[in-house]
Design an enzyme around this catalytic site. Structure first.
Site, PDB file in Angstrom:
ATOM      1  N   TYR A   6       0.843  -1.188   0.000  1.00 29.78           N
ATOM      2  CA  TYR A   6       0.000   0.000   0.000  1.00 29.78           C
ATOM      3  C   TYR A   6       0.882   1.243   0.000  1.00 29.78           C
ATOM      4  CZ  TYR A   6      -4.087   2.851   1.325  1.00 29.78           C
ATOM      5  OH  TYR A   6      -5.113   3.773   1.361  1.00 29.78           O
ATOM      6  N   LYS A  39      -0.550  -1.240  -4.709  1.00 28.74           N
ATOM      7  CA  LYS A  39      -1.630  -0.264  -4.712  1.00 28.74           C
ATOM      8  C   LYS A  39      -1.019   1.125  -4.768  1.00 28.74           C
ATOM      9  CE  LYS A  39      -5.599   1.289  -1.952  1.00 28.74           C
ATOM     10  NZ  LYS A  39      -6.295   1.190  -0.657  1.00 28.74           N
TER      11      LYS A  39
END
Length: 298
Positions: free
Chosen positions: A131, A159
């Site tokens: 992330y 991501k």
């Protein structure tokens, strides 16, 4: 599970405790809508504000309510040992994937981040999504670090939170990542206002805040982009631009939580203290904007 549309719902709270009935209802509706995965306890789900016990309870409930739709949950914490405990809890609860941002009170170096992911992934039995969210974590990944991390065990997706505004640069970055990331690791886009651009540029998955409440319009946008229909993708995205303006101005969490309160999907106030949803003129203006948008309620 790291392709298509991944919906990130709120974790509605009542006086600091999870509203399990409304949370389960959100998850069940997302599962029925046909999203590709559910990101329970993402940033939209306020994971960083919840205790380990609450995170396990929410994850267990999400997995049960999602049925056959794969669920991933965040395991980020400023304490590395707690990250390992959260990972074990989530895997025991039956998640199909994990999500982790490198949280820290002290700024982290690239070497420290690599070692953190290395330690975590060595103990996993399900894939992990990296992330990249510098707005909340304070750490910004380089593409070189993302590529290095992608070759660790059990890395499933990246991501992206920072993305080039120029379409040519965006396409070039996605192509470069896809050619250098480890085989099977997908490239995802977050930040809903840039999602259409990311999908058109070749990203494999949209990690979406809006889809946590309005999966239908997000599915249509994702499917249009995947089949290469740039005109339809652009049309749908332009229709949502008034909402992206609020996301940029107030932050997606506060806005989507306000929307959920206005819709009656959650009880107000639903955010962890001291966070607050929009009030006054901003709330009234958002209400008016919602009435004019092409949204389908969950």
């Amino acid at each position: 599970m790291f392709t298509g549309l991944s919906a990130f719902p709120l974790t509605p709270l009542v006086k600091g405790e999870i509203d399990e009935q409304r949370f389960a209802a959100l998850i069940e509706s997302l599962a029925a809508s046909g999203v590709n995965s559910i990101g329970a306890l993402g940033s939209t789900g306020s994971y960083a504000y919840l205790t380990r016990k609450q995170r396990l309870a929410a994850t267990t409930l999400a997995v049960r309510a999602a049925g056959e739709i794969p669920v991933m949950t965040s395991i980020g914490s400023v304490n590395a040992d707690e990250v390992m405990r959260l990972a074990e809890d989530a895997q025991q609860a039956g998640v199909r994937g994990l999500l982790m941002a490198p949280l820290s009170y002290q700024p982290l170096t690239a070497d420290e981040v690599f070692r953190l992911y290395e330690r975590v992934t060595n103990e996993l039995s399900v894939p992990l999504c990296i992330y990249d969210n510098p707005a909340t974590s304070g750490f910004e990944f380089t593409d070189e670090l993302l590529v290095a991390l992608s070759h660790l065990h059990h890395i499933g997706s990246v991501k992206l939170g920072v993305f080039p505004a120029d379409p040519v640069e965006a396409a070039a970055r996605v192509a470069r990542l896809k050619s250098t990331l480890a085989e099977g690791v997908t490239v995802g886009i977050s930040g809903d206002g840039q999602a259409a651009a990311g999908l058109v540029a070749g990203c494999d998955v949209w990690y979406s805040v809006l889809a946590g409440l309005f999966p239908q319009v997000c599915l249509r946008l994702t499917q249009a982009a995947v089949r290469g229909d740039a005109e339809e993708t652009g049309r749908l995205n332009r229709g949502l631009e008034p909402l992206w303006v609020y996301f940029r101005r107030h932050g997606s969490l506060r806005v989507i939580a306000t929307v959920a309160e206005l819709m009656g999907s959650v009880t107000a106030p639903c955010l962890p203290f001291p966070l607050q949803t929009l009030t006054g003129d901003a709330r009234d203006a958002l209400r008016t904007t919602l009435e004019q948008l092409p949204l389908n309620r969950v």
